[in-house]
Write an enzyme that holds these catalytic residues in place. Structure first.
Site, PDB file in Angstrom:
ATOM      1  N   GLY A  42      -0.204   5.309  -7.060  1.00 51.62           N
ATOM      2  CA  GLY A  42      -1.278   5.206  -8.044  1.00 51.62           C
ATOM      3  C   GLY A  42      -2.260   4.094  -7.720  1.00 51.62           C
ATOM      4  CB  CYS A  43      -1.763   0.559  -6.820  1.00 50.09           C
ATOM      5  SG  CYS A  43      -0.922   0.103  -8.361  1.00 50.09           S
ATOM      6  CB  THR A  44      -2.770   3.852  -2.553  1.00 45.93           C
ATOM      7  OG1 THR A  44      -1.804   2.873  -2.160  1.00 45.93           O
ATOM      8  CG2 THR A  44      -3.558   4.318  -1.345  1.00 45.93           C
TER       9      THR A  44
END
Length: 158
Positions: A42-44
Site C-alpha cells: 500500500g505504501c509503495t
C-alpha cells in the site's frame, strides 16, 4: 493536527540525514503524507502515485513530502527502488507523527497495536493546515487530492 492548525516548521531529517523544514521551501504549499512503512504494497502504491504526479503538484505550487517512522537508510533504499523524486522524512522517534495525531491504536485480525494511520495534510505557504485527508486510498492518493483541490482559486487562476 486539524484544519487551521500551524504545522511545525522542522519536519525532521530526510533519507540523506539532512534536516527538512517548511521554511526551506519559501512560497511553496505542501502535501505532507504520513504512511506506515517503506516497501509495503500500500505504501509503495501511494508513493508511486505521488511520484507519477509530482510535476502536476509542483505546477500547482505544492511540494510533496512523505513521512514514516522508518530509518533514513530505509528511506534511501525505498526512494531509489521506486524512483521517488521528493523528500521522505525519517521520523524514527515518532515526534512528528505524535504532533500530527497520526500515531494511533489500530486493530487488525483482532489484534491491537500502535501505528501510523495513513493521513495526508495540505498546508499553505504560511504553514497552516488547509485540508486533511484521513481516508486515503493508496493507489489513487494523488487523484483524491486533485478532486479535493480542483476548482480552488489559488490553484486554478482565471
Amino acid at each position: 493536527m486539524n484544519i487551521g492548525d500551524k504545522f511545525p516548521d522542522l519536519l525532521g531529517t530526510d533519507g540523506e540525514g539532512k534536516e527538512v523544514k517548511l521554511s526551506d521551501y519559501p512560497g511553496k504549499k505542501f502535501i505532507i503524507y504520513f504512511y506506515p512503512k517503506d516497501n509495503t504494497p500500500g505504501c509503495t502504491l501511494e508513493a508511486v502515485s505521488f511520484r507519477n504526479n509530482l510535476d502536476i503538484f509542483n505546477k500547482m505550487g505544492y511540494q510533496v513530502i512523505g513521512v514514516s517512522r522508518d530509518t533514513a537508510a530505509s528511506h534511501c533504499k525505498f526512494a531509489e527502488k521506486q524512483g521517488l523524486n521528493f523528500p521522505l522524512i525519517a521520523d524514527v522517534e515518532g515526534t512528528l507523527c505524535q504532533l500530527a495525531g497520526v500515531w494511533q491504536e489500530k486493530k487488525m485480525a483482532g489484534r491491537k497495536y500502535w501505528g501510523i494511520v495513513r493521513t495526508t495534510f495540505v498546508v499553505d505557504e504560511n504553514g497552516e493546515v488547509t485540508d486533511k485527508v484521513e481516508k486515503v486510498t493508496p493507489k489513487t492518493a494523488s487523484e483524491q487530492l486533485f478532486e479535493l483541490l480542483d476548482g480552488r482559486d489559488d490553484i486554478n487562476p482565471a
